[in-house]
Design a protein around this motif. Structure first.
Motif, PDB file in Angstrom:
ATOM      1  N   LEU A 104     -34.665  28.429  13.820  1.00 19.98           N
ATOM      2  CA  LEU A 104     -34.724  26.985  14.046  1.00 19.98           C
ATOM      3  C   LEU A 104     -34.738  26.222  12.719  1.00 19.98           C
ATOM      4  O   LEU A 104     -34.008  25.228  12.554  1.00 19.98           O
ATOM      5  CB  LEU A 104     -35.980  26.645  14.857  1.00 19.98           C
ATOM      6  CG  LEU A 104     -36.148  25.200  15.314  1.00 19.98           C
ATOM      7  CD1 LEU A 104     -34.981  24.754  16.161  1.00 19.98           C
ATOM      8  CD2 LEU A 104     -37.457  25.047  16.093  1.00 19.98           C
ATOM      9  N   MET A 105     -35.521  26.693  11.749  1.00 22.67           N
ATOM     10  CA  MET A 105     -35.598  26.026  10.459  1.00 22.67           C
ATOM     11  C   MET A 105     -34.263  26.110   9.714  1.00 22.67           C
ATOM     12  O   MET A 105     -33.843  25.156   9.054  1.00 22.67           O
ATOM     13  CB  MET A 105     -36.711  26.646   9.617  1.00 22.67           C
ATOM     14  CG  MET A 105     -38.112  26.357  10.119  1.00 22.67           C
ATOM     15  SD  MET A 105     -38.545  24.601  10.050  1.00 22.67           S
ATOM     16  CE  MET A 105     -38.700  24.361   8.286  1.00 22.67           C
ATOM     17  N   VAL A 129     -39.875  20.736  10.677  1.00 19.50           N
ATOM     18  CA  VAL A 129     -38.434  20.578  10.927  1.00 19.50           C
ATOM     19  C   VAL A 129     -37.977  19.177  10.506  1.00 19.50           C
ATOM     20  O   VAL A 129     -36.921  19.020   9.876  1.00 19.50           O
ATOM     21  CB  VAL A 129     -38.103  20.829  12.413  1.00 19.50           C
ATOM     22  CG1 VAL A 129     -36.676  20.398  12.725  1.00 19.50           C
ATOM     23  CG2 VAL A 129     -38.274  22.306  12.749  1.00 19.50           C
ATOM     24  N   ALA A 135     -31.754  23.632  11.222  1.00 18.47           N
ATOM     25  CA  ALA A 135     -32.065  22.273  10.776  1.00 18.47           C
ATOM     26  C   ALA A 135     -31.604  22.052   9.340  1.00 18.47           C
ATOM     27  O   ALA A 135     -31.023  21.007   9.011  1.00 18.47           O
ATOM     28  CB  ALA A 135     -33.573  22.023  10.879  1.00 18.47           C
ATOM     29  N   GLN A 136     -31.843  23.046   8.488  1.00 18.56           N
ATOM     30  CA  GLN A 136     -31.454  22.913   7.083  1.00 18.56           C
ATOM     31  C   GLN A 136     -29.933  22.854   6.924  1.00 18.56           C
ATOM     32  O   GLN A 136     -29.407  22.016   6.195  1.00 18.56           O
ATOM     33  CB  GLN A 136     -32.003  24.082   6.276  1.00 18.56           C
ATOM     34  CG  GLN A 136     -31.617  24.041   4.811  1.00 18.56           C
ATOM     35  CD  GLN A 136     -31.981  25.319   4.082  1.00 18.56           C
ATOM     36  OE1 GLN A 136     -33.018  25.918   4.348  1.00 18.56           O
ATOM     37  NE2 GLN A 136     -31.125  25.756   3.186  1.00 18.56           N
ATOM     38  N   SER A 176     -28.421  19.553   8.412  1.00 12.53           N
ATOM     39  CA  SER A 176     -28.815  18.401   7.594  1.00 12.53           C
ATOM     40  C   SER A 176     -28.122  18.415   6.244  1.00 12.53           C
ATOM     41  O   SER A 176     -27.722  17.357   5.731  1.00 12.53           O
ATOM     42  CB  SER A 176     -30.337  18.393   7.409  1.00 12.53           C
ATOM     43  OG  SER A 176     -30.993  18.317   8.654  1.00 12.53           O
ATOM     44  N   SER A 208     -35.381  18.551   7.500  1.00 16.25           N
ATOM     45  CA  SER A 208     -34.120  17.865   7.780  1.00 16.25           C
ATOM     46  C   SER A 208     -33.898  16.702   6.818  1.00 16.25           C
ATOM     47  O   SER A 208     -32.819  16.555   6.226  1.00 16.25           O
ATOM     48  CB  SER A 208     -34.103  17.360   9.225  1.00 16.25           C
ATOM     49  OG  SER A 208     -34.220  18.434  10.132  1.00 16.25           O
ATOM     50  N   THR A 263     -42.861  21.059  14.444  1.00 19.45           N
ATOM     51  CA  THR A 263     -42.096  19.821  14.622  1.00 19.45           C
ATOM     52  C   THR A 263     -42.055  19.007  13.337  1.00 19.45           C
ATOM     53  O   THR A 263     -40.995  18.538  12.898  1.00 19.45           O
ATOM     54  CB  THR A 263     -42.704  18.976  15.756  1.00 19.45           C
ATOM     55  OG1 THR A 263     -42.724  19.737  16.958  1.00 19.45           O
ATOM     56  CG2 THR A 263     -41.907  17.704  15.976  1.00 19.45           C
TER      57      THR A 263
END
Length: 494
Positions: A413-414, A287, A417-418, A421, A291, A284
């Motif tokens: 997931l990472m 991330v 987010a990248q 963002s 972000s 969490t």
């Protein structure tokens, strides 16, 4: 899942052995193709306008289409890697990207080029999360910092050297070669991966999350389309509150919001993106840190070449060359940061890296129309030193806490987010710069260029503040080495 291979690490191992380095070569080659192609096209936009007799807004779709396809396919990668195996999927991704590149070079209209860029993006979007999964499994959690440092090289250097390569190819040959160059690289990457990557041993136990795909992939694409339309709307209509921006962005947010309870539903055993990974505190925090960093860094990265071109009068090729100190700084610290992240934990490394980037970014808040190049290049070098100790240690912090079968989902997931963002950051800084220059008169050079420089300096203040904000989540990252043999409670799986 892939079976244990001789390249996988044991707790006793420390350095990256030859087997891991060979696999790293495969992954880096694929990452270079994907990331370079995002930035190499940026210098060809003016050429596309002339070639296809199109407006700047129309040719921008050659970049937007690629980005949307890339973001849409990332959520599928985790499931597909578990279902079909990382080697098979990696070969498919390389093949799709290479085929898309050849098709782009053969395009005879802008519509064809945008369509073929989407095909490229579908392959390119899988390469980075797959590469992270392959490398992390090969090296093991004890050495994840080092392998992430290896993978970070193309991620950080791509935006720097892309414009240089693109400008050189367009000047010496034609725009077709910014795509054709991927053909020999793609063939080499395909053969290399086929020979080197271990054979997949897949247990096809997971069902595909069809509802998740219907909600998340179109949701991400719609949201990013709306966000990427913000600069154009601001420039043409003077406001971001246009149907082109608001309608797709709202639809995207609603679809993503609907995906969240579905992904967390206990009956949904294998969601397209595993949001249950957020039960892992380190994941969490990582991330959140990634972000914020992507918004600040990738958004600000738009400003540096624009400053050199619009304020200092440099062409795209020379603007790219002037960014080289940033890459040199990153290359110096990245291997060191990878080793230290494995030995003392990523938290201390990321805090130091963000602090250094903040100092370098703050130097740009003082830019003027005639600021010395020594000052500017020194600031870029300082930022590069910090970059080498930031992005990949954040990635390694997240992936080091996952069990093998959760790594594919964690890297997916990472990467989402990248990507999201970074798109938000690009739109944010484009709008801020547009707001700062809207009252300037280009026909009056005596006031226009100094005013333009002041606008850049003001936007760099925002960038500096956003980078400094990354210190908050970074302070919660692990500040000591994770002992995987003793503390298995930090590991998260299905």
């Amino acid at each position: 899942m892939s079976t244990e291979t001789p390249t996988q690490s044991s707790p006793a191992s420390d350095k990256l052995d030859r087997g891991v380095l060979v696999i790293a070569g495969v992954v880096v080659l694929g990452a270079i193709m994907s990331i370079l192609d995002i930035t190499v096209v940026s210098v060809a936009l003016q050429t596309f306008q002339q070639e296809f007799d199109a407006t700047s807004a129309q040719v921008a779709w050659t970049m937007t289409g690629y980005t949307l396809a890339l973001a849409s396919v990332i959520p599928l990668t985790g499931w597909a890697a578990d279902r079909f195996g990382t080697k098979r999927l990696y070969l498919i991704a390389v093949g799709l990207f290479t085929a898309g590149s050849v098709l782009c070079a053969s395009a005879s209209s802008l519509e064809m080029l945008v369509t073929f860029r989407v095909i490229q993006g579908l392959g390119g979007g899988m390469l980075m999360p797959l590469g992270m999964t392959i490398l992390t499994r090969a090296a093991g959690p004890e050495r994840v910092g080092r392998v992430m440092a290896v993978l970070g090289i193309p991620m950080l250097l791509g935006p720097i050297f892309g414009p240089i390569i693109g400008g050189a190819l367009i000047d010496s040959a034609s725009w077709h070669w910014i795509f054709l160059i991927n053909l020999p690289i793609g063939i080499a990457a395909f053969v290399y991966a086929f020979v080197v990557l271990p054979k997949d041993d897949v247990e096809p136990s997971e069902t595909f999350d069809w509802l998740g795909m219907v909600l998340l992939s179109p949701g991400l694409a719609a949201f990013l389309y709306g966000v990427s339309s913000i600069p154009e709307a601001k420039q043409e209509h003077g406001t971001v509150w246009t149907a082109q921006v608001v309608a797709p962005a709202v639809i995207g947010v609603l679809l993503i919001a609907a995906f969240v309870p579905w992904a967390l539903n206990r009956k949904n055993l294998h969601p397209l993106v595993d949001l249950r990974l957020f039960s892992n505190r380190t994941m969490t925090v990582a991330v959140l840190a990634m972000s914020l960093f992507a918004i600040a860094f990738f958004g600000a990265s738009l400003l540096f070449p624009l400053y050199f071109q619009s304020v200092r009068g440099e062409d795209a090729l020379h603007a790219g060359v002037l960014l080289a100190p940033q890459g040199i700084g990153a290359m110096i610290t990245m291997p060191i940061a990878g080793i230290l992240a494995d030995r003392i934990g990523p938290g201390k490394i990321v805090l130091a890296g963000i602090t250094v980037i903040t100092v370098g970014m703050a130097m740009f808040t003082q830019v003027e129309a005639d600021t010395s190049y020594t000052y500017l290049l020194s600031a870029l070098f300082i930022m590069g030193l910090g970059m080498g100790g930031t992005m990949m240690p954040i990635m390694s912090a997240a992936l080091a806490t996952l069990k093998e079968h959760a790594i594919a989902r964690g890297s997916t997931l990472m990467n989402i987010a990248q990507q999201v963002s970074a798109s938000m950051g690009t739109a944010l800084f484009s709008v801020l710069l547009t707001n700062g220059t809207i009252d300037l008169d280009p026909t009056d050079p005596a006031t226009y260029v100094p005013g333009l420089a002041d606008a850049f300096a003001t936007v760099f203040v925002v960038a500096t503040i956003l980078v400094a904000c990354v210190l908050i989540p970074a302070s919660f990252l692990p500040r000591k080495k994770i002992d995987h043999a003793v503390d298995p409670t930090v590991l998260v799986g299905h």
